[in-house]
Design a protein around this motif. Structure first.
Motif, short mmCIF file in Angstrom:
data_model
loop_
_atom_site.label_atom_id
_atom_site.label_comp_id
_atom_site.label_asym_id
_atom_site.label_seq_id
_atom_site.Cartn_x
_atom_site.Cartn_y
_atom_site.Cartn_z
N TYR A 65 23.80 12.10 28.58
CA TYR A 65 25.19 12.57 28.65
C TYR A 65 25.42 13.85 27.84
CZ TYR A 65 26.44 7.89 30.44
OH TYR A 65 26.54 6.74 31.16
N HIS B 212 27.31 3.09 36.91
CA HIS B 212 26.77 2.52 35.67
C HIS B 212 27.42 1.15 35.46
CE1 HIS B 212 25.88 2.19 31.37
NE2 HIS B 212 24.98 3.13 31.56
N TYR C 23 25.23 -5.28 22.91
CA TYR C 23 24.83 -4.06 23.62
C TYR C 23 24.39 -3.06 22.55
CZ TYR C 23 25.67 -0.35 27.19
OH TYR C 23 25.57 0.67 28.10
N HIS D 220 33.82 5.10 31.38
CA HIS D 220 33.50 4.36 32.60
C HIS D 220 34.67 3.49 33.09
CE1 HIS D 220 29.50 5.51 31.18
NE2 HIS D 220 29.19 5.51 32.46
N GLU E 261 28.71 -0.17 32.99
CA GLU E 261 29.89 -0.19 32.11
C GLU E 261 31.18 -0.05 32.91
OE1 GLU E 261 29.55 2.81 29.06
OE2 GLU E 261 27.64 2.04 28.37
N PHE F 104 25.73 5.35 17.02
CA PHE F 104 24.96 4.09 17.08
C PHE F 104 23.51 4.32 17.51
CE2 PHE F 104 26.71 4.18 21.46
CZ PHE F 104 25.57 3.92 22.21
N MET F 105 23.28 5.35 18.30
CA MET F 105 21.91 5.65 18.75
C MET F 105 21.08 6.18 17.57
SD MET F 105 22.61 7.55 22.34
CE MET F 105 23.53 6.72 23.64
N HIS G 279 20.28 12.38 24.70
CA HIS G 279 20.79 11.39 25.68
C HIS G 279 21.23 12.12 26.95
CE1 HIS G 279 23.47 8.44 27.60
NE2 HIS G 279 22.58 7.58 27.13
N SER H 138 19.64 5.02 26.49
CA SER H 138 19.55 4.58 25.09
C SER H 138 18.33 3.69 24.86
CB SER H 138 20.83 3.91 24.63
OG SER H 138 21.27 2.97 25.55
P1 13P Z 1 22.61 4.10 28.83
O1 13P Z 1 22.03 5.27 28.18
O2 13P Z 1 22.02 2.84 28.31
O3 13P Z 1 22.64 4.13 30.30
O4 13P Z 1 24.14 3.97 28.32
C1 13P Z 1 25.13 4.79 28.62
C2 13P Z 1 26.05 4.99 27.50
O5 13P Z 1 27.20 4.80 27.58
C3 13P Z 1 25.52 5.50 26.29
O6 13P Z 1 26.53 5.61 25.45
#
Ligand code: 13P
Ligand code: SF4
Length: 390
Positions: free
Chosen positions: A59, A272, A153, A249, A274, A97-98, A57, A74
């Motif tokens: 992040y 973002h 989500y 966020h 969020e 969760f991913m 991911h 995601s």
């Molecule tokens: P995205 O990867 O959908 O932009 O989401 C950010 C996020 O907070 C993932 O945990």
């Protein structure tokens, strides 16, 4: 020139919880100070060859992302996981969760591995199945349940996705929330959406992308009787937003936007969805992590940006685009501590364990939850295209 001044948080590795959760641990976690970690990760990946596919991911830390076969938001990672039926092991460098979603979307023969089981998501934890079921019953008592389409989500547990699959709903991500809401509102006459767990993504999408008003949205507080809402409020609402948020966020504030604009009137604010509504309405652009990356890639040299998302990604963008001025939209550091749990020692440990024949930290969603959650995920994957802004 990069003008970014990003404070550096000391990133301690913390305690490894994998053994506490009953997972067999074949060897010790390598020390973070081990100078051979990069070489060890390379060697383990090479030994595993096509058997392993590493997803990262946006992040994730630099030290981890360098070993990802693909990177993404995601939504993209869910698709990428589903598109690798040949890989025996999917090592998911992201959060729980991913990895659950990847397990649901891959075949039973494939194993999904999360290098540190403590890599959770505080937002996903804000909607528990029992709370959601209580809310659903309350909506029935208020006489509106038949109109409600539940949308979750991606940042939610597999059982919440299963709840949506079971009750005519779908999953969405930050890159397709508007398309998912359009779909939901078309499912029933006079439809309402129950959106969880992130109130901000729900509100920002409904109001800024779909033209609903703030008065069309109510917030369901799972810790208050009947969500803290009257039957009349539930009858009048179009969006019933679960009272959840992202702690990362949620830190961005409209004051910092004003401060930065006062200093540099040409600065563009990119955030973002969020982030809180009061931040998003002051931004120039809003979108998923993938959207943020593409926007910066396409930006002209010399342009200035302040970005409101997780700090690993903002630092990486600043490093990759030295010809643009890239700043972080907060005065303090803002890493996602759970994303940061996946570090090089955990990745090396997971990969070397596979080489030695041990499957560690396998994420295995039970069959019935998987079947129902897959219905909601497939509804999302079949939505017509992504948001026009992504
Ligand atoms: P995205 O990867 O959908 O932009 O989401 C950010 C996020 O907070 C993932 O945990
Ligand atoms: Fe969860 Fe926020 Fe971290 Fe994403 S950034 S994993 S939503 S806590």
């Amino acid at each position: 020139m990069t003008t970014v001044e990003l404070p550096l948080l000391p990133l301690g590795k913390g305690k490894d919880l994998s053994t506490e959760r009953g997972v067999e641990c074949p060897g010790d976690l390598p020390a973070a100070s081990d100078p051979d970690l990069v070489a060890r990760a390379k060697a383990a990946k090479a030994a595993l060859g096509d058997k392993v596919f590493v997803l990262g991911h946006h992040y994730q830390r630099d030290e981890v992302i360098q070993f990802a076969d693909v990177t993404g938001d995601s939504f993209k990672l869910a698709r990428d996981a589903a598109a690798r039926p040949g890989a025996e092991y999917i090592v998911f460098c992201g959060v729980h969760f991913m990895a659950e979603s990847a397990d649901i979307l891959t075949s039973d023969k494939q194993k999904v591995i999360l290098p540190d089981l403590a890599a959770g998501c505080s937002m996903a934890d804000m909607a528990r199945l029992s709370q959601v079921e209580d809310a659903w019953d309350t909506l029935a008592d208020a006489g509106v349940q038949d109109q409600v389409v539940p949308i979750t989500y991606m940042n939610s547990t597999a059982d919440i996705k299963a709840f949506c699959g079971r009750n005519g709903g779908a999953v969405c991500t930050s890159s397709n929330a508007d398309v998912a809401l359009e779909w939901a509102f078309a499912q029933k006459p006079d439809a309402k959406v129950l959106f969880f767990p992130d109130q901000h993504l729900g509100r920002n999408t409904a109001v800024l992308k779909m033209g609903y008003s703030l008065d069309d949205c109510v917030v369901w507080n799972p810790f208050k009787p009947k969500g803290g809402l009257t039957d009349e409020q539930l009858r009048d609402a179009k969006m019933i937003l679960w009272k959840g948020h992202c702690s990362v966020h949620g830190k961005f504030s409209p004051d910092v936007v004003d401060e930065l604009r006062a200093k540099d009137p040409d600065i563009k604010i990119l955030v973002h969805p969020e982030c809180k509504h009061e931040v998003v309405i002051k931004a120039d652009l809003v979108g998923s992590t993938e959207f943020i990356i593409k926007t910066i890639e396409a930006a002209p040299a010399g342009s200035s940006w302040a970005i409101g998302t997780e700090l690993n990604l903002v630092k990486r963008l600043a490093d990759a685009h030295p010809d643009k001025k890239i700043a972080f939209l907060d005065r303090t550091v803002c890493f996602c501590s759970t994303m940061n749990r996946i570090d090089l020692p955990h990745l090396v440990w997971a990969l070397e364990s596979l080489v030695e024949g041990y499957e560690v930290n396998v994420i295995d969603v039970d069959d019935e939850t998987e079947r129902l959650a897959d219905i909601a995920l497939q509804r999302m994957l079949q939505l017509p295209g992504k948001s026009s802004r992504d």
